[in-house]
Design a protein around this motif. Structure first.
Motif, PDB file in Angstrom:
ATOM      1  N   UNK A  58       0.817  -1.217   0.000  1.00 57.20           N
ATOM      2  CA  UNK A  58       0.000   0.000   0.000  1.00 57.20           C
ATOM      3  C   UNK A  58       0.844   1.257   0.000  1.00 57.20           C
ATOM      4  N   UNK A  59       0.689   2.074   1.045  1.00 54.29           N
ATOM      5  CA  UNK A  59       1.480   3.297   1.200  1.00 54.29           C
ATOM      6  C   UNK A  59       2.778   3.047   1.950  1.00 54.29           C
ATOM      7  N   UNK A  60       2.995   1.819   2.391  1.00 53.33           N
ATOM      8  CA  UNK A  60       4.227   1.488   3.099  1.00 53.33           C
ATOM      9  C   UNK A  60       4.233   1.870   4.564  1.00 53.33           C
ATOM     10  N   UNK A  61       3.057   2.178   5.125  1.00 52.87           N
ATOM     11  CA  UNK A  61       3.008   2.638   6.519  1.00 52.87           C
ATOM     12  C   UNK A  61       3.479   1.568   7.492  1.00 52.87           C
ATOM     13  N   UNK A  62       2.953   0.365   7.334  1.00 45.98           N
ATOM     14  CA  UNK A  62       3.330  -0.688   8.283  1.00 45.98           C
ATOM     15  C   UNK A  62       4.766  -1.133   8.049  1.00 45.98           C
TER      16      UNK A  62
END
Length: 327
Positions: free
Chosen positions: A165-169
């Motif tokens: 996704x957005x790389x948050x995790x």
């Protein structure tokens, strides 16, 4: 019509015998009164557990919604009528277990995930959107992703994340310095962006491009696993769980983005319990940690987003581990 209104009135008053008599004479248990409420909602709202059970036994739909998007379970929950709530919760879980079995039997997987993977996506500072202006991931989730990362990295070692996704995790996972960090991402544009931003060059990171269903043979076993895909169904999550005994090491921690029925509080409780039961049957215990998110979700957050995929005040973060390890 008059008989149906009488049923609503009797349900609200808790007149169990009258309810049974009206049902036996043909009153409609699916009827909505002028306020948009069913007999079951009225019985639940006033805490008449015996009437709730009678109506459910007569075929009243547990998941019907009022004009304000509330189910009978929501009315029982909001009014703190525990007995009625428990009956409705059990009815919901049983119904979804049966429907899930039917869905698997008929192989109704659908192709929404395939459609998403062929769509263009757009990136901005605070969201990742699909071609229909539906949010794939949003920045308000960052505190949740940090909490998920902390949970799955608590044993150290080797970490797997399904869905970048957005790389948050994944950014949060890196802060814990895992020995190895494997990321599975299926969308070609997201994958290209990962490469451009250096994720494939990190020493401890292995990026696997493809749908998780297709790349399973490339995966090993891990100390921590997180699952957060877009455009898939509950059956896909359930299918992934079948692979946990192979993918998750003994003593490892598993978690997933718990967006199940994020628009209705009671339905969310049903699915939290359902997934916990299904994981229990595989030998895992699930702890649901409440995280308040109301302050993260002002109206401005959803500007330009077609669908508010989360509308509840509390997020329940699942932390799953082998039942042997948790004893």
């Amino acid at each position: 019509m008059a008989e149906d209104d009488q049923l609503c009135e009797a349900a609200a008053k808790g007149e169990a015998e009258k309810v049974q008599s009206l049902v036996a004479s043909g009153a409609d248990v699916t009827y909505f009164n002028e306020d948009g409420l069913t007999p079951l909602m009225l019985a639940a709202k006033h805490g008449h557990a015996d009437v709730v059970k009678s109506l459910l036994d007569a075929g009243a739909p547990w998941n019907a919604l009022s004009p304000s998007n509330l189910s009978a379970g929501d009315f029982a929950m909001d009014s703190a009528h525990q007995d009625a709530f428990d009956i409705l919760l059990n009815a919901g879980i049983q119904a979804e277990l049966i429907l899930g079995t039917i869905a698997r039997k008929e192989n109704k997987v659908g192709d929404l995930d395939g459609e998403y993977l062929q769509d263009r996506v757009s990136f901005s500072e605070d969201k990742l959107m699909d071609a229909e202006s539906k949010a794939v991931m949003m920045a308000w989730e960052k505190p949740l992703m940090e909490a998920h990362a902390k949970a799955i990295c608590s044993r150290g070692g080797h970490i797997l994340n399904i869905g970048f996704g957005m790389g948050l995790v994944d950014t949060s996972i890196q802060q814990y310095g895992p020995v190895t960090h494997t990321i599975v991402e299926a969308h070609p544009e997201v994958y290209d962006r990962m490469r451009a931003s250096g994720w494939t060059q990190k020493e401890n990171v292995k990026v696997v491009f493809g749908r998780w269903q297709d790349v399973l043979p490339q995966l090993e076993s891990y100390d921590g696993i997180f699952f957060d895909t877009y455009g898939e169904y509950y059956d896909d999550l359930r299918e992934f769980h079948q692979h946990l005994p192979t993918l998750l090491k003994p003593g490892g921690i598993y978690s997933f983005f718990n967006g199940l029925c994020g628009g209705n509080a009671f339905f969310h409780v049903v699915y939290c319990q359902l997934v916990s039961l299904e994981l229990e049957s595989l030998g895992y215990t699930t702890q649901l940690i409440p995280l308040p998110v109301k302050d993260c979700l002002g109206d401005e957050v959803w500007k330009g987003v077609k669908h508010k995929y989360w509308q509840l005040d509390t997020y329940y973060l699942p932390v799953c581990e082998s039942s042997e390890d948790s004893e």
